[in-house]
Design an enzyme around this catalytic site. Structure first.
Site, mmCIF file in Angstrom:
data_model
loop_
_atom_site.group_PDB
_atom_site.id
_atom_site.type_symbol
_atom_site.label_atom_id
_atom_site.label_comp_id
_atom_site.label_asym_id
_atom_site.label_seq_id
_atom_site.Cartn_x
_atom_site.Cartn_y
_atom_site.Cartn_z
ATOM 1 N N LYS A 62 12.151 -7.752 1.222
ATOM 2 C CA LYS A 62 11.213 -8.583 0.455
ATOM 3 C C LYS A 62 9.959 -7.750 0.250
ATOM 4 C CE LYS A 62 8.007 -10.965 0.463
ATOM 5 N NZ LYS A 62 6.867 -10.539 -0.366
ATOM 6 N N ASN A 92 0.810 -1.240 0.000
ATOM 7 C CA ASN A 92 0.000 0.000 0.000
ATOM 8 C C ASN A 92 0.835 1.279 0.000
ATOM 9 O OD1 ASN A 92 0.708 -0.434 2.675
ATOM 10 N ND2 ASN A 92 -1.220 0.346 3.486
ATOM 11 N N ARG A 127 -7.125 9.269 1.868
ATOM 12 C CA ARG A 127 -5.747 9.199 1.405
ATOM 13 C C ARG A 127 -5.513 7.768 0.939
ATOM 14 N NH1 ARG A 127 -0.275 9.053 4.027
ATOM 15 N NH2 ARG A 127 -1.349 8.058 5.737
ATOM 16 N N GLU A 132 4.727 -3.905 12.358
ATOM 17 C CA GLU A 132 3.775 -2.816 12.061
ATOM 18 C C GLU A 132 2.585 -3.480 11.388
ATOM 19 O OE1 GLU A 132 3.946 0.324 12.804
ATOM 20 O OE2 GLU A 132 6.027 0.516 13.450
ATOM 21 N N GLU A 184 -10.464 -4.414 8.972
ATOM 22 C CA GLU A 184 -9.930 -3.327 8.148
ATOM 23 C C GLU A 184 -10.684 -3.309 6.828
ATOM 24 O OE1 GLU A 184 -5.654 -4.431 8.011
ATOM 25 O OE2 GLU A 184 -5.393 -2.312 8.429
ATOM 26 N N CYS A 216 -3.061 1.639 6.668
ATOM 27 C CA CYS A 216 -3.273 1.054 7.995
ATOM 28 C C CYS A 216 -3.813 2.121 8.949
ATOM 29 C CB CYS A 216 -1.979 0.471 8.527
ATOM 30 S SG CYS A 216 -0.632 1.649 8.476
ATOM 31 N N SER A 241 1.126 10.577 10.230
ATOM 32 C CA SER A 241 2.422 10.086 9.765
ATOM 33 C C SER A 241 3.424 11.228 9.617
ATOM 34 C CB SER A 241 2.266 9.394 8.411
ATOM 35 O OG SER A 241 1.279 8.399 8.511
ATOM 36 N N ALA A 285 6.234 -6.494 -1.403
ATOM 37 C CA ALA A 285 4.986 -7.200 -1.747
ATOM 38 C C ALA A 285 4.988 -7.522 -3.240
ATOM 39 C CB ALA A 285 3.791 -6.326 -1.397
ATOM 40 N N ARG A 302 11.215 3.578 5.440
ATOM 41 C CA ARG A 302 11.022 3.694 6.883
ATOM 42 C C ARG A 302 11.819 2.608 7.609
ATOM 43 N NH1 ARG A 302 4.831 4.277 8.895
ATOM 44 N NH2 ARG A 302 4.897 2.044 9.186
HETATM 45 P P1 NAD Z 1 0.192 -8.943 3.984
HETATM 46 O O1 NAD Z 1 0.342 -9.283 5.411
HETATM 47 O O2 NAD Z 1 -0.642 -9.836 3.136
HETATM 48 O O3 NAD Z 1 1.618 -8.914 3.274
HETATM 49 C C1 NAD Z 1 2.653 -8.096 3.743
HETATM 50 C C2 NAD Z 1 3.970 -8.645 3.236
HETATM 51 O O4 NAD Z 1 4.172 -9.946 3.780
HETATM 52 C C3 NAD Z 1 4.053 -8.812 1.726
HETATM 53 O O5 NAD Z 1 5.384 -8.555 1.315
HETATM 54 C C4 NAD Z 1 3.712 -10.277 1.533
HETATM 55 O O6 NAD Z 1 4.256 -10.810 0.336
HETATM 56 C C5 NAD Z 1 4.385 -10.878 2.746
HETATM 57 N N1 NAD Z 1 3.823 -12.155 3.186
HETATM 58 C C6 NAD Z 1 2.555 -12.608 3.046
HETATM 59 N N2 NAD Z 1 2.441 -13.824 3.622
HETATM 60 C C7 NAD Z 1 3.650 -14.131 4.128
HETATM 61 C C8 NAD Z 1 4.166 -15.246 4.852
HETATM 62 N N3 NAD Z 1 3.414 -16.305 5.174
HETATM 63 N N4 NAD Z 1 5.457 -15.212 5.233
HETATM 64 C C9 NAD Z 1 6.235 -14.167 4.941
HETATM 65 N N5 NAD Z 1 5.809 -13.080 4.266
HETATM 66 C C10 NAD Z 1 4.534 -13.068 3.866
HETATM 67 O O7 NAD Z 1 -0.305 -7.446 3.944
HETATM 68 P P2 NAD Z 1 -0.634 -6.550 2.661
HETATM 69 O O8 NAD Z 1 -1.947 -6.986 2.133
HETATM 70 O O9 NAD Z 1 0.523 -6.487 1.733
HETATM 71 O O10 NAD Z 1 -0.750 -5.104 3.329
HETATM 72 C C11 NAD Z 1 -1.888 -4.668 3.960
HETATM 73 C C12 NAD Z 1 -1.757 -4.823 5.448
HETATM 74 O O11 NAD Z 1 -0.606 -4.123 5.908
HETATM 75 C C13 NAD Z 1 -2.918 -4.222 6.203
HETATM 76 O O12 NAD Z 1 -3.285 -5.074 7.250
HETATM 77 C C14 NAD Z 1 -2.338 -2.923 6.751
HETATM 78 O O13 NAD Z 1 -2.981 -2.429 7.883
HETATM 79 C C15 NAD Z 1 -0.946 -3.312 7.029
HETATM 80 N N6 NAD Z 1 -0.088 -2.139 7.102
HETATM 81 C C16 NAD Z 1 0.383 -1.750 8.329
HETATM 82 C C17 NAD Z 1 1.171 -0.626 8.427
HETATM 83 C C18 NAD Z 1 1.686 -0.174 9.758
HETATM 84 O O14 NAD Z 1 2.628 0.601 9.765
HETATM 85 N N7 NAD Z 1 1.150 -0.615 10.875
HETATM 86 C C19 NAD Z 1 1.489 0.107 7.288
HETATM 87 C C20 NAD Z 1 0.998 -0.308 6.062
HETATM 88 C C21 NAD Z 1 0.207 -1.456 5.973
#
Ligand code: NAD
Length: 486
Positions: free
Chosen positions: A183, A160, A287, A259, A390, A293, A450, A185, A168
């Protein structure tokens, strides 16, 4: 794919970036990156394997001692240069983010500025990371505390904010003297790879930053977390995956920063400046089309002003221009993929089936690409899943409350605790409420929290650790204590 995007991706790195080299995946595998505005393929990217992950750890290990021994000033100057290069290329980077993530250009430009600032901030922190010397209470010895880099870090980022979530982590890690494997996304690897090139041009030595796109993220990350040379995992993503990775990291007792997800309440008291609350709501909700998140997920509005708030928010939401993120006129781009649209739609359907009413939006526009209409829901049942999960989309559910205690109870009725927003004209009430809300961050009469200079992070199931600010650096150092006989 339009001509513009063709030119943009033509020069891009689409291989793995290991040890300062662009290399194909060990098994030759590749995967497609799609343009969310059309569903068309934008580029094909190397798909890292477990062996590639170990090769990346080898490269990070080889570079680790020299980078840790590089004077802080030299590390700072490289980070500062990375900030300058990123700023100079901000328009290209913004277009690239928009192309692979779908976000509207103003959001993408905002992200690049925010992302670059982490390099500048941590360039400044790199030379101010001081330990301490104190006298032991007995007076018999002195207590020296020095900061040392935690070691090789695995950084896992979401789609996202493909630039900012990476900087960061990379900014403080490099400032502290760590080497990293990022690594990204799989929906958005191109931005991360573009940043590898920027860091290389800024003077980051080979092996200090490695970027490993990989669709088999579970296997690849697990292999790295079981390599004894890896000492740190910093993860940004969903709570669900964070939980899995915490367990994986436990095997080798790896230092972790998490996070995770959020479910931000946006609380509006009747004494608030409603103009400011609407402005703040638009920022906190829209935004990134709600794919943040920190996005306001639940609006709690004091009953006496709820109708007016809902009407005015709906007016503003319905006036937004929805379209491809790369079009200059667009204010709300598509969501990242079809799954995201389906999830938002099912939450909206569930709320409507439970008695909610969509005063604007409530469905998908009739066009190709992964779009959802900006939506305002009223009369939402307190048990509706849309208030628990979410949304990650442009949907604002509104619930009313009658007094301060009820507002706080509703705001805290979640396992998440990332951020909350509170609007009131009464400063004492504002401070009282922010103290009682269970979250790592609060926006008081402000819809955006942020800031690279501030500690970003959550409590409860929203995470562990802080990113940004002075605190963000502490996640990448070990405090070594040396007892000195006096
Ligand atoms: P996600 O958890 O599906 O994936 C995040 C990352 O983890 C990606 O790089 C993905 O390829 C990897 N991943 C997925 N499964 C994995 C596994 N089993 N082992 C290792 N890596 C794995 O999340 P997303 O859909 O990419 O992002 C959205 C989520 O991120 C939302 O829940 C959002 O709230 C959160 N987010 C949090 C913050 C924060 O700072 N707190 C900031 C941005 C996004």
């Amino acid at each position: 794919m339009g001509d513009n995007s063709q030119a943009l991706v033509g020069d891009l790195l689409t291989e793995l970036y290991i040890g300062g080299e662009a290399v194909p995946a060990g098994d030759g595998g590749r995967f497609d990156v799609l343009d969310p505005a059309t569903g068309d393929v934008v580029a094909s990217v190397a798909d890292g394997t477990v062996d590639d992950a170990i090769a990346a750890v080898d490269a990070a290990d080889k570079a680790a001692a020299a980078w840790a021994a590089t004077p802080p000033r030299a590390r700072a100057e490289i980070l500062r240069k990375a900030f300058e290069l990123m700023s100079a290329q901000s328009e290209d980077l913004a277009r690239l983010i928009s192309l692979e993530n779908g976000k509207a250009l103003p959001d993408a430009r905002g992200e690049v500025a925010y992302a670059a600032e982490f390099f500048r901030w941590y360039a400044e922190e790199a030379v101010r990371d001081i330990g301490s010397v104190t006298t032991a209470p007995s007076g018999a010895n002195r207590i020296l505390v020095v900061h040392q880099p935690v070691g090789i870090c695995v950084l896992v980022t979401p789609w996202n904010f493909p630039a900012a979530m990476a900087t960061r982590k990379i900014g403080p890690a490099l400032a502290a003297g760590c080497t990293v494997i990022l690594k990204p996304a799989s929906d958005t690897p191109l931005t991360a790879l573009a940043m590898a090139r920027i860091l290389e041009a800024a003077g980051v030595p080979a092996g200090v930053v490695n970027v490993l796109p990989a669709r088999r993220s579970g296997a690849v990350v697990s292999a790295m977390l079981h390599d004894p040379r890896v000492r740190k995992l910093s993860f940004t993503g969903s709570t669900e995956v964070g939980r899995v990775l915490l367990k994986e990291a436990a095997d080798q007792v790896i230092n972790t920063s998490m996070e995770l997800g959020g479910n931000a309440p946006f609380v509006v008291f009747a004494d608030a400046d409603l103009d400011a609350a609407i402005e703040g709501a638009m920022v906190a909700k829209m935004r990134n089309a709600g794919e943040a998140c920190t996005a306001a997920n639940r609006f709690y509005v004091e009953s006496s002003v709820a109708d007016e708030f809902g009407r005015r928010l709906a007016e503003r939401m319905s006036a937004l221009a929805v379209g491809p993120g790369t079009d200059e006129a667009t204010q709300v781009g598509p969501l990242v993929n079809q799954d995201a649209v389906d999830k938002v739609d099912s939450l909206v359907r569930g709320a409507v089936d439970g008695g909610a009413k969509a005063v604007v939006g409530g469905g998908r526009p009739d066009r190709p690409g992964f779009y959802y209409d900006p939506t305002v829901l009223v009369n939402v049942h307190p048990d509706a899943p849309i208030l628990k999960e979410e949304i990650f989309g442009p949907v604002a559910p509104i619930v009313t409350f009658d007094d301060e205690d009820e507002a706080i109870r509703l705001a805290n009725d979640t396992e998440y605790g990332l951020v909350a927003y509170v609007y009131t004209g009464d400063l004492a009430r504002g401070l009282r409420v922010t103290e009682r809300i269970e979250s790592g961050m609060v926006g008081l009469n402000r819809g955006l929290v942020s800031d690279p200079a501030a500690p970003f992070g959550g409590v409860k199931q929203s995470g562990i650790g802080r990113e940004g600010g002075h605190e963000g650096m502490l996640d990448y150092v070990e405090a070594k204590y040396i007892a000195v006989q006096w």
